[in-house]
Design a protein around this motif. Structure first.
Motif, PDB file in Angstrom:
ATOM      1  N   ASN A 264       0.857  -1.188   0.000  1.00  0.00           N
ATOM      2  CA  ASN A 264       0.000   0.000   0.000  1.00  0.00           C
ATOM      3  C   ASN A 264       0.890   1.233   0.000  1.00  0.00           C
ATOM      4  OD1 ASN A 264      -2.126   1.816   0.304  1.00  0.00           O
ATOM      5  ND2 ASN A 264      -2.095   1.645   2.525  1.00  0.00           N
ATOM      6  N   ALA A 265       1.524   1.502  -1.130  1.00  0.00           N
ATOM      7  CA  ALA A 265       2.478   2.605  -1.202  1.00  0.00           C
ATOM      8  C   ALA A 265       1.805   3.971  -1.185  1.00  0.00           C
ATOM      9  CB  ALA A 265       3.327   2.471  -2.467  1.00  0.00           C
ATOM     10  N   ALA A 266       0.555   4.045  -1.594  1.00  0.00           N
ATOM     11  CA  ALA A 266      -0.123   5.339  -1.712  1.00  0.00           C
ATOM     12  C   ALA A 266      -0.760   5.794  -0.413  1.00  0.00           C
ATOM     13  CB  ALA A 266      -1.184   5.271  -2.808  1.00  0.00           C
ATOM     14  N   GLY A 267      -0.739   4.968   0.632  1.00  0.00           N
ATOM     15  CA  GLY A 267      -1.319   5.370   1.911  1.00  0.00           C
ATOM     16  C   GLY A 267      -2.816   5.598   1.818  1.00  0.00           C
ATOM     17  N   VAL A 268      -3.297   6.659   2.464  1.00  0.00           N
ATOM     18  CA  VAL A 268      -4.734   6.955   2.502  1.00  0.00           C
ATOM     19  C   VAL A 268      -5.151   7.953   1.427  1.00  0.00           C
ATOM     20  CG1 VAL A 268      -4.844   6.505   4.977  1.00  0.00           C
ATOM     21  CG2 VAL A 268      -4.450   8.825   4.161  1.00  0.00           C
ATOM     22  N   MET A 269      -4.204   8.462   0.652  1.00  0.00           N
ATOM     23  CA  MET A 269      -4.527   9.513  -0.309  1.00  0.00           C
ATOM     24  C   MET A 269      -5.549   9.078  -1.359  1.00  0.00           C
ATOM     25  SD  MET A 269      -3.025  11.901   1.064  1.00  0.00           S
ATOM     26  CE  MET A 269      -3.705  13.052  -0.116  1.00  0.00           C
ATOM     27  N   PRO A 270      -5.499   7.837  -1.898  1.00  0.00           N
ATOM     28  CA  PRO A 270      -6.542   7.445  -2.857  1.00  0.00           C
ATOM     29  C   PRO A 270      -7.945   7.515  -2.270  1.00  0.00           C
ATOM     30  CG  PRO A 270      -4.692   5.929  -2.970  1.00  0.00           C
ATOM     31  CD  PRO A 270      -4.444   6.822  -1.792  1.00  0.00           C
ATOM     32  N   ILE A 271      -8.100   7.161  -0.993  1.00  0.00           N
ATOM     33  CA  ILE A 271      -9.426   7.236  -0.365  1.00  0.00           C
ATOM     34  C   ILE A 271      -9.879   8.682  -0.251  1.00  0.00           C
ATOM     35  CG2 ILE A 271     -10.760   6.688   1.695  1.00  0.00           C
ATOM     36  CD1 ILE A 271      -8.948   4.383   2.239  1.00  0.00           C
ATOM     37  N   ILE A 272      -8.964   9.568   0.128  1.00  0.00           N
ATOM     38  CA  ILE A 272      -9.317  10.987   0.272  1.00  0.00           C
ATOM     39  C   ILE A 272      -9.722  11.575  -1.077  1.00  0.00           C
ATOM     40  CG2 ILE A 272      -8.400  13.272   0.839  1.00  0.00           C
ATOM     41  CD1 ILE A 272      -6.713  11.962   2.998  1.00  0.00           C
ATOM     42  N   PHE A 273      -8.949  11.292  -2.134  1.00  0.00           N
ATOM     43  CA  PHE A 273      -9.288  11.802  -3.464  1.00  0.00           C
ATOM     44  C   PHE A 273     -10.620  11.223  -3.941  1.00  0.00           C
ATOM     45  CE2 PHE A 273      -4.529  12.463  -4.534  1.00  0.00           C
ATOM     46  CZ  PHE A 273      -4.572  13.709  -3.951  1.00  0.00           C
ATOM     47  N   ALA A 274     -10.822   9.922  -3.730  1.00  0.00           N
ATOM     48  CA  ALA A 274     -12.068   9.295  -4.177  1.00  0.00           C
ATOM     49  C   ALA A 274     -13.268   9.861  -3.427  1.00  0.00           C
ATOM     50  CB  ALA A 274     -11.974   7.782  -3.989  1.00  0.00           C
ATOM     51  N   GLN A 275     -13.115  10.097  -2.126  1.00  0.00           N
ATOM     52  CA  GLN A 275     -14.214  10.681  -1.353  1.00  0.00           C
ATOM     53  C   GLN A 275     -14.551  12.086  -1.832  1.00  0.00           C
ATOM     54  OE1 GLN A 275     -12.648  10.068   2.646  1.00  0.00           O
ATOM     55  NE2 GLN A 275     -14.291   8.641   3.105  1.00  0.00           N
ATOM     56  N   MET A 326       4.441   9.042  -7.173  1.00  0.00           N
ATOM     57  CA  MET A 326       5.290   9.180  -6.014  1.00  0.00           C
ATOM     58  C   MET A 326       6.461   8.207  -5.969  1.00  0.00           C
ATOM     59  SD  MET A 326       3.809  11.729  -4.904  1.00  0.00           S
ATOM     60  CE  MET A 326       5.019  11.940  -3.628  1.00  0.00           C
ATOM     61  N   VAL A 327       6.329   7.022  -6.552  1.00  0.00           N
ATOM     62  CA  VAL A 327       7.404   6.029  -6.534  1.00  0.00           C
ATOM     63  C   VAL A 327       8.078   6.036  -7.904  1.00  0.00           C
ATOM     64  CG1 VAL A 327       8.011   3.625  -6.113  1.00  0.00           C
ATOM     65  CG2 VAL A 327       6.086   4.652  -4.894  1.00  0.00           C
ATOM     66  N   ASN A 328       9.343   6.415  -7.930  1.00  0.00           N
ATOM     67  CA  ASN A 328      10.080   6.603  -9.187  1.00  0.00           C
ATOM     68  C   ASN A 328      11.107   5.482  -9.371  1.00  0.00           C
ATOM     69  OD1 ASN A 328      11.485   7.478 -11.410  1.00  0.00           O
ATOM     70  ND2 ASN A 328      11.685   9.590 -10.711  1.00  0.00           N
ATOM     71  N   PRO A 329      10.777   4.447 -10.153  1.00  0.00           N
ATOM     72  CA  PRO A 329      11.730   3.347 -10.368  1.00  0.00           C
ATOM     73  C   PRO A 329      13.031   3.808 -11.030  1.00  0.00           C
ATOM     74  CG  PRO A 329       9.528   2.723 -11.088  1.00  0.00           C
ATOM     75  CD  PRO A 329       9.506   4.195 -10.830  1.00  0.00           C
ATOM     76  N   GLN A 330      12.923   4.800 -11.930  1.00  0.00           N
ATOM     77  CA  GLN A 330      14.125   5.288 -12.612  1.00  0.00           C
ATOM     78  C   GLN A 330      15.101   5.919 -11.623  1.00  0.00           C
ATOM     79  OE1 GLN A 330      13.337   7.959 -15.850  1.00  0.00           O
ATOM     80  NE2 GLN A 330      15.493   8.284 -16.323  1.00  0.00           N
ATOM     81  N   GLN A 331      14.571   6.715 -10.680  1.00  0.00           N
ATOM     82  CA  GLN A 331      15.428   7.333  -9.676  1.00  0.00           C
ATOM     83  C   GLN A 331      16.072   6.273  -8.781  1.00  0.00           C
ATOM     84  OE1 GLN A 331      16.042  10.677  -9.507  1.00  0.00           O
ATOM     85  NE2 GLN A 331      17.570  10.215  -7.936  1.00  0.00           N
TER      86      GLN A 331
END
Length: 448
Positions: A264-275, A326-331
């Protein structure tokens, strides 16, 4: 029990840890007192605050604000303006080159971005304060005439939010754990006694079913919390081997470490945006009464199948979107290559980037599905007869924040104990906080 007493004694023996815990409790007490101080010019007895009976943005803000939103208290807006400003600044750091440059400047760049976040917090708070006074406080509750009341309330609400933000920073510096996260957690926990009381009264009523259903509800809540902990703690470890280097008579490197990729890399932010998006149909039906349809009405009812299916799909989509940002594989691949590290069996450079991206894609989908299940659990609990106030603790943003903050704080306490050669909080192993995870929670705090 003996182990618990010994651990508490060891915590009290460490002067720094003891002072940090006491400071944290003192700052949280100040915050909770402020949540009951009503705005000047407001009559609490005549106060009528709009409350939507459901899992909407207003209830979410009220929970995050520890109930002060519904009381018209000086801390009514809580830390939500600061979180909004932090999210905006972090997204600007991804899209705007000037902000990207500041992010790479180290400590000086971080201070500049923090200052920008604070100024933006003031602007957002002023706008939200005016909207709050206009929409959430009824004319009967005002003892001062406008525009004096509106100006005074906007200034006090802005000052209240800035003071809460300052308290959060002081907790981080002088206390234990993340200050903003703990303030949000304190606000959520403050609503728990009222929820339990309401559920107890509901179940003990003649038609409530008695203590057996109440006991089953607590058992179900226990397993939901366990499931949430598993989702929050879930990590896919990618092994990284570092090349050996001989410097003088010493060997540097040659060790194997791991990149912990969170399920769960995105934390609670998807729930907040969806709400936030799910709140739009409700707003349309309120502001445009003529625009009515069965579909819009079902999207306004948080217990309907349509609402929960759309809500879950939005959470899954936002989880992929937010993780990709938020997660950058290239970096990660470039940093690994600079430090002489490589994934066994994978060539450095592009192939490493591709491999990490593929792993993230594979673990993000089940993580998104699990988060969606947690998010709709309050609606499921309500359908089984659980009171609305108590159902909020069965999932959603509140439960994810509670679990994450508690784990993070316990991990910091255990670190203090182990650093001074005391036993940790667990008999075997160590408590895994979120300090090992990539910071992706919407702003540079480990709470959300």
């Amino acid at each position: 029990m003996k182990k618990l007493i010994t651990t508490l004694t060891n915590i009290w023996k460490i002067e720094e840890l003891r002072n940090r815990i006491l400071n944290t409790l003192l700052f949280l007490l100040i915050y909770r007192i402020g949540c009951h101080v009503v705005l000047p010019g407001v009559n609490p007895e005549a106060l009528v605050v709009n409350r939507e009976g459901g899992n909407d943005i207003m209830n979410l803000i009220n929970m995050f604000a520890g109930g002060s939103f519904s009381r018209a208290a000086i801390f009514a807006l809580g830390v939500m303006p600061y979180i909004s400003a932090s999210i905006v600044v972090q997204l600007l750091g991804i899209a705007v080159p000037a902000f990207q440059k500041m992010q790479k400047e180290g400590e000086s760049g971080r201070k500049k971005m923090n200052n920008i976040t604070r100024y933006l917090t003031v602007a957002i708070t002023l706008v939200q304060a005016v909207a709050y006074v206009k929409t959430q406080i009824s004319p009967e509750a005002k003892t001062l005439a406008d525009p004096l009341f509106s100006i005074l309330s906007a200034v006090v609400l802005t000052a209240g939010t800035l003071f809460v933000m300052w308290l959060g920073e002081k907790i981080t510096d002088k206390g234990i754990g993340n200050g903003i996260s703990l303030i949000i957690m304190a606000g959520i926990i403050a609503q728990l006694p009222a929820g339990i009381t309401a559920e107890w009264a509901s179940r003990m009523s003649p038609s409530g079913g008695g203590p057996i259903p109440l006991l089953l509800e607590f058992v179900a809540l226990f397993f939901v919390v366990i499931f949430t902990i598993l989702v929050v703690q879930g990590v896919r470890k990618i092994p990284v081997q570092y090349a050996k280097k001989i410097v003088g008579n010493k060997q540097i490197g040659g060790v194997r470490q791991y990149i912990p990729l969170k399920v769960n890399a995105a934390g609670v932010m998807p729930i907040i945006f969806a709400q936030a998006i799910m709140f739009l149909p409700m707003s349309l039906t309120q502001f445009f009464p003529n625009v009515q349809s069965d579909f819009l009405n079902s999207l306004s009812n948080y217990t309907s199948v349509t609402y929960n299916v759309v809500f879950a799909l939005l959470i899954i989509a936002f989880t992929f979107f937010y993780t990709a940002i938020m997660v950058n594989p290239q970096q990660m691949s470039e940093d690994m290559k600079k430090n002489g590290g490589f994934i066994p069996g994978i060539k450095p450079g592009y192939e490493t980037n591709l491999f990490i991206d593929n792993v993230i894609s594979h673990i993000t989908f089940p993580g998104a599905v699990f988060v969606a299940i947690i998010a709709i659990m309050p609606a499921i609990a309500t359908l089984f007869g659980v009171n609305n106030q108590f159902a909020h603790f069965y999932g959603g943003t509140s439960l994810l924040i509670l679990v994450g903050v508690v784990l993070d704080t316990i991990q910091q306490i255990e670190s203090h104990l182990l650093m001074r050669h005391y036993d940790g909080l667990m008999k075997t192993g160590r408590v895994k906080g979120r300090s090992t995870a990539t910071t992706v929670e919407g702003y540079d705090q480990s709470a959300l």
